[in-house]
Each structure stands twice: as C-alpha cells, then as structure tokens.
Design a protein around this motif. Structure first.
Motif, mmCIF file in Angstrom:
data_model
loop_
_atom_site.group_PDB
_atom_site.id
_atom_site.type_symbol
_atom_site.label_atom_id
_atom_site.label_comp_id
_atom_site.label_asym_id
_atom_site.label_seq_id
_atom_site.Cartn_x
_atom_site.Cartn_y
_atom_site.Cartn_z
ATOM 1 N N ALA A 109 0.840 -1.211 0.000
ATOM 2 C CA ALA A 109 0.000 0.000 0.000
ATOM 3 C C ALA A 109 0.872 1.257 0.000
ATOM 4 O O ALA A 109 0.622 2.204 -0.755
ATOM 5 C CB ALA A 109 -0.937 -0.007 1.208
ATOM 6 N N SER A 110 1.908 1.258 0.836
ATOM 7 C CA SER A 110 2.814 2.424 0.861
ATOM 8 C C SER A 110 3.466 2.613 -0.506
ATOM 9 O O SER A 110 3.600 3.735 -0.994
ATOM 10 C CB SER A 110 3.906 2.229 1.916
ATOM 11 N N LYS A 111 3.848 1.495 -1.128
ATOM 12 C CA LYS A 111 4.525 1.599 -2.434
ATOM 13 C C LYS A 111 3.597 2.224 -3.467
ATOM 14 O O LYS A 111 4.012 3.056 -4.276
ATOM 15 C CB LYS A 111 4.992 0.216 -2.901
ATOM 16 N N GLU A 112 2.330 1.823 -3.428
ATOM 17 C CA GLU A 112 1.373 2.361 -4.400
ATOM 18 C C GLU A 112 1.174 3.874 -4.176
ATOM 19 O O GLU A 112 1.164 4.656 -5.123
ATOM 20 C CB GLU A 112 0.044 1.625 -4.224
ATOM 21 N N MET A 113 1.049 4.258 -2.913
ATOM 22 C CA MET A 113 0.873 5.689 -2.607
ATOM 23 C C MET A 113 2.102 6.487 -3.031
ATOM 24 O O MET A 113 1.985 7.596 -3.554
ATOM 25 C CB MET A 113 0.624 5.892 -1.105
ATOM 26 N N PHE A 125 7.713 5.275 4.168
ATOM 27 C CA PHE A 125 6.396 4.645 4.140
ATOM 28 C C PHE A 125 5.363 5.688 4.531
ATOM 29 O O PHE A 125 5.713 6.785 5.007
ATOM 30 C CB PHE A 125 6.319 3.407 5.061
ATOM 31 N N PHE A 126 4.091 5.370 4.324
ATOM 32 C CA PHE A 126 3.018 6.304 4.691
ATOM 33 C C PHE A 126 2.492 5.925 6.081
ATOM 34 O O PHE A 126 2.374 4.735 6.403
ATOM 35 C CB PHE A 126 1.906 6.262 3.650
ATOM 36 N N ALA A 159 0.791 2.330 6.313
ATOM 37 C CA ALA A 159 -0.408 2.168 5.489
ATOM 38 C C ALA A 159 -0.760 0.699 5.286
ATOM 39 O O ALA A 159 -1.896 0.360 4.933
ATOM 40 C CB ALA A 159 -0.190 2.841 4.146
ATOM 41 N N ASP A 160 0.206 -0.202 5.519
ATOM 42 C CA ASP A 160 -0.039 -1.643 5.337
ATOM 43 C C ASP A 160 -0.364 -2.343 6.645
ATOM 44 O O ASP A 160 -0.471 -3.561 6.683
ATOM 45 C CB ASP A 160 1.206 -2.274 4.709
#
Ligand SMILES: Cc1ncc(COP(=O)(O)O)c(C=O)c1O
Length: 492
Positions: free
Chosen positions: A43-47, A62-63, A77-78
C-alpha cells in the motif's frame, strides 16, 4: 535481567525496583509489541508511486496511518506496527495520539486561532503576550528573558544570525545614530559597508538548517550543500571527537577539547585580521545529524569564555536536543554554564521554531527579524499541553531513568559485540552507538526495521535513538532485544 543489573551498577539514581515504575501506558490501546504483517508494504509503495508523479518523494520511507498509530508505535499504510524510536525525526514529544492533546482545540477561542491564522508580528491575537509568558517563557532557559517565534529550526537559526549581526554592527556603530548614506546605498547592492563581511563560526559535523545562512553553517553532508552559492568566508572549527568509554579515556579527550578550542581561538584571530570578524558561534550541545557527537561541559564552558572575551555571540542550537530529550528541558543545562548563552534556538519537539535570547540581543527596529506568520500560534496551544504533561507526569525523570537503562543496555551490547558496534553514548533518551563501518550501520537500520523497530542513522557510522518522552522500560526492553537479535544474526 542483564540490563537491569548493569543499570543498578552504573547509575546513582536507579535501582531495579524504581525501574519497574517506568512502564506506564500513557496512551490506551498502545500495541504491546511490533508486528510486521506486510513487510513488502504494497500500500505504501502504491501511494508513493502516485505521490512521485507530482512531487519528488525520494526520501519517503512509508506512509503513516495516523488513526492506528498510538503512543510509541507508528503504524504504516499496510498495518505494520513499528516501535518508533525515531519519532518523525525527533519531533514528537508525546508519541502518537496522546489523549489529552485531543482536548486542546475544544476551547473555542483556541479553535478560532487555529482557523484564523494571523500575522503574529503585526496583528497578534488578543492576550497573545499571556500565552507567550505562560507557555514559552515557563520553560525558558535560565537567564533568557526574551523569545522570538519562528516557523521551523532552519528559520530560527537563520533569523537568530540576523539578530547577532544587528547586535554586532551596533557595537561598532557605538553611539552614532542611524545608518550612513553609504550603508543605505551599498545595502541595495549586497555590498559592504551596508552588507558587511562578518561571519558565523560553526563546527565540522554541525547541522543548522537549509537556508543560505544556516546551510553555510551546516557541515554534515555534501549532498545538503552542493550547487548552492553559500557563504565561503564563514569558517568551521573541529568538534571534539571522543574515545569511548569516556571514563577510560579522560586524558585523550581532554587533550582533544584543548586542541579544538585552540583552533577556535586561532580562527577568530585570523578572521579578524582578514577583515571578516566572527560575530557569532553556533554549536549543538550534542551534534545530532553529524553523528551524535558529544563534547564535555568543560569544553562548552571554555568556548563560552572565548566568545565573551572576543565579544562574540554564543548561540546554542537546541533544535534537536531541547524539550526534554536529554532528561533536562535544555541539554545545555547539563553543562552548568556560569552565564546564560546569548541565544538558544528550538523547534522539533517544541512544535514550532524560535529562539530565546538575552535582553542585549533585542533587535532595534521593526521588520528586521520578521516574516508573515512568525510561527503558528495554534502550535503554542499544543505545546502548552505538552509542557503540562511533561510536568504532571514527571517525564524528565522518566527520560533520565529510562535513558540510563537503555544506555546501559547499549553499553552491554557493545561489550558483547565489539566487532560490530562500539561507543555507546548520549544523555537521557538521546542515545547512539557506532557501527564498525557505514555498510554495517545501514544493515543494522534495515534489519531493525524488518523486525519492527524504527531507529535513525546519523553521521557515517551512528545508529541513533530519538524516541518520544513517553518511551518506557518495556519499550527499551523490546528495542534492546531486537537489537541483540540483529547483532546475533550479523555475527553469524
Ligand atoms: C540541530 C538542528 N538545527 C536545525 C535543524 C533544522 O530544523 P528544521 O528541519 O526544522 O528546519 C535541525 C534539523 O534536523 C537540527 O537537527
């Protein structure tokens, strides 16, 4: 248990019974331990991919999920739950979602100050002086009765330099009123005498910010400075590099202090002869970004003496070390200086930037040290509650006790793994060790992260801890266990 014994042996303050009192849960629902459920962080990678389309985001790790992050734990975020010993680059005094902070803006007048942002230097809200007095001045370093609010650490230092230059110029104007015609004219050409050749002396390894003045004083990494037209006539002196453990290397470290102080005097003299006098000296009480380098109280006392003798302003940059991180509100309190420093800059855990200063350093005319917002008034209300919690929960004691415990744990690890780490050091919870080389340090950081512990790197060799002031013995135990696990794996 090994750590407990070490603490009892090494500290005059602590015995193991006392330590058990420092396992308080300050934030309900704080996770009990780290959990890396999705180490790949999809999820962080996508954001990050989306953010990168509009903003260069090369530093993003990371988010953060601010709904789930609690106390000493950051949740990404994950859903990875990570013990945060780095706390947004040393800037969170009470960790995540500290309960009483939710009440701050329930007061409607404070909410209005949050919603209607004023230009503090021109139209401050009614009774603003009371807030400054009751909040900022309540924790002012001893002897400093003035304060200037700013936005961040960088602009605190940058504006403090201007303060110093005004003070310095006024000393040599001695009695004459106002600026000369020539000064006025040449100032518009960025030339002397209106814009004189004067310098701030900083130290190798110091970090003070990223605008032209503060970056000129910064001496950490080339990547921060490359391609910028900086002030080449500003000098830097060597900061002491100590051998550890300190009590086994007293003579060498004392000689190191003397060598560095002699260089400072030498530079001051050379700058004067070359027509570019040093107006101020800036120094961190513990160099943070540069590698958690400490200097002795004696070093700071002597440095202050040199400044006084030469009529040079002595600025202590407490942006990273202030607000309780070392077990005192201000790290320089550990030095027992005979006189207050001329300026003490703050930011990070204090929630906004600014500087305390002596009466002598007051600027003489409006708009000379100025910008539109002069800080964020709403942040003062958060700081008000932060100070309240620090005092009512006796967090400075906690930082000192838990810090001492953690440092003993680090020293034990240095003894157990001497081929991997060394030089455990620091005050309070502002702690570090060195790795044997940069690659090993980076491996330690990433292995710890994969085990759910976030720490920072600094300098080229150091692993640094910058936890919140609510970091307790149970958190220290988790950190030390994971660190030991990491070092065991690296030994194999
Ligand atoms: C000692 C010190 N001074 C100044 C700064 C700059 O502060 P800011 O990033 O808030 O501009 C930092 C930032 O890390 C710092 O550690």
């Amino acid at each position: 248990m090994v750590f407990l014994t070490a603490v009892a042996r090494n500290s005059r303050y602590i015995h193991s019974k006392t330590l058990e009192n420092f396992s308080k849960a300050f934030v309900p629902c704080e996770p009990a331990q780290p959990l890396m459920c999705k180490p790949d962080s999809p999820a962080s990678k996508e954001m990050l991919c989306e953010l990168n389309k509009v903003q260069y985001a090369g530093a993003v790790q990371f988010f953060t999920d601010l709904d789930k992050s609690m106390g000493n734990y950051i949740v990404d975020a994950d859903g990875n739950t990570i013990l945060d010993c780095y706390t947004q680059i040393a800037s969170m005094p009470l960790g995540y979602n500290y309960p009483s902070l939710f009440n701050v803006f329930k007061d409607e007048s404070k909410m209005k100050i949050l919603l209607n942002r004023v230009a503090l230097g021109v139209y401050p809200p009614v009774n603003w002086h009371n807030y400054i007095n009751n909040v900022l001045m309540s924790v002012a370093p001893k002897g400093l009765k003035n304060v200037q609010t700013q936005m961040c650490g960088t602009c605190a230092n940058e504006q403090a330099f201007k303060n110093i230059f005004i003070w310095h110029a006024n000393q040599s104007r001695s009695g004459s009123k106002g600026f000369t015609e020539e000064e006025l004219k040449t100032s518009m050409l960025n030339k002397p005498p209106g814009c004189p050749q004067v310098a701030i002396l900083s130290f190798e390894g110091g970090f003070h910010g990223r605008t032209t003045g503060s970056l000129s004083a910064t001496r950490t990494k080339p990547i921060h400075k490359l391609d910028f037209p900086l002030l080449s006539h500003w000098p830097a002196a060597k900061f002491p590099q100590y051998k550890y453990p300190l009590d086994e290397h007293k003579c060498e470290n004392l000689a190191e202090d003397k060598k560095c102080l002699a260089q400072v005097e030498d530079i001051i003299e050379k700058q004067r002869k070359n027509g570019c006098p040093v107006a101020g000296v800036i120094i961190e009480p513990i160099q943070s970004e540069g590698g958690d380098n400490e200097a002795s109280p004696e070093f700071f006392k002597e440095l202050q003496k040199i400044c006084k003798k030469n009529k040079i302003a002595f600025l202590i940059d407490e942006v990273q070390t202030g607000c309780g991180a070392t077990g005192k509100m201000w790290c320089h309190e550990w030095f027992d200086l005979p006189l207050p420093p001329d300026i003490v800059c703050f930011s990070k855990k204090m929630q906004f930037g600014g500087y305390y200063h002596t009466e002598e350093m007051r600027p003489d005319q409006p708009y000379r040290v100025f910008n539109t917002w002069m800080g964020d008034p709403a942040r003062l209300f958060i700081l008000e509650e932060v100070i309240n919690v620090i005092q009512t929960e006796r967090l400075l004691d906690s930082v000192e006790v838990v810090g001492c415990y953690t440092k003993c744990g680090l020293s034990e690890l240095c003894k157990e793994f001497p081929n991997i780490i060394n030089s455990a050091r620091g005050r309070g919870l502002l702690l570090a060790v060195n790795a044997k080389d940069t690659k090993t340090r980076d491996t330690i950081l990433s292995k710890l992260k994969s085990k759910g512990v976030l720490v920072g790197g600094c300098g080229s060799l150091s692993v640094r801890l910058r936890p919140a002031l609510i970091f307790q013995k149970n958190h220290a135990d988790i950190f030390l266990d994971k660190f030991r696990e990491t070092l065991c794996e690296m030994r194999c």
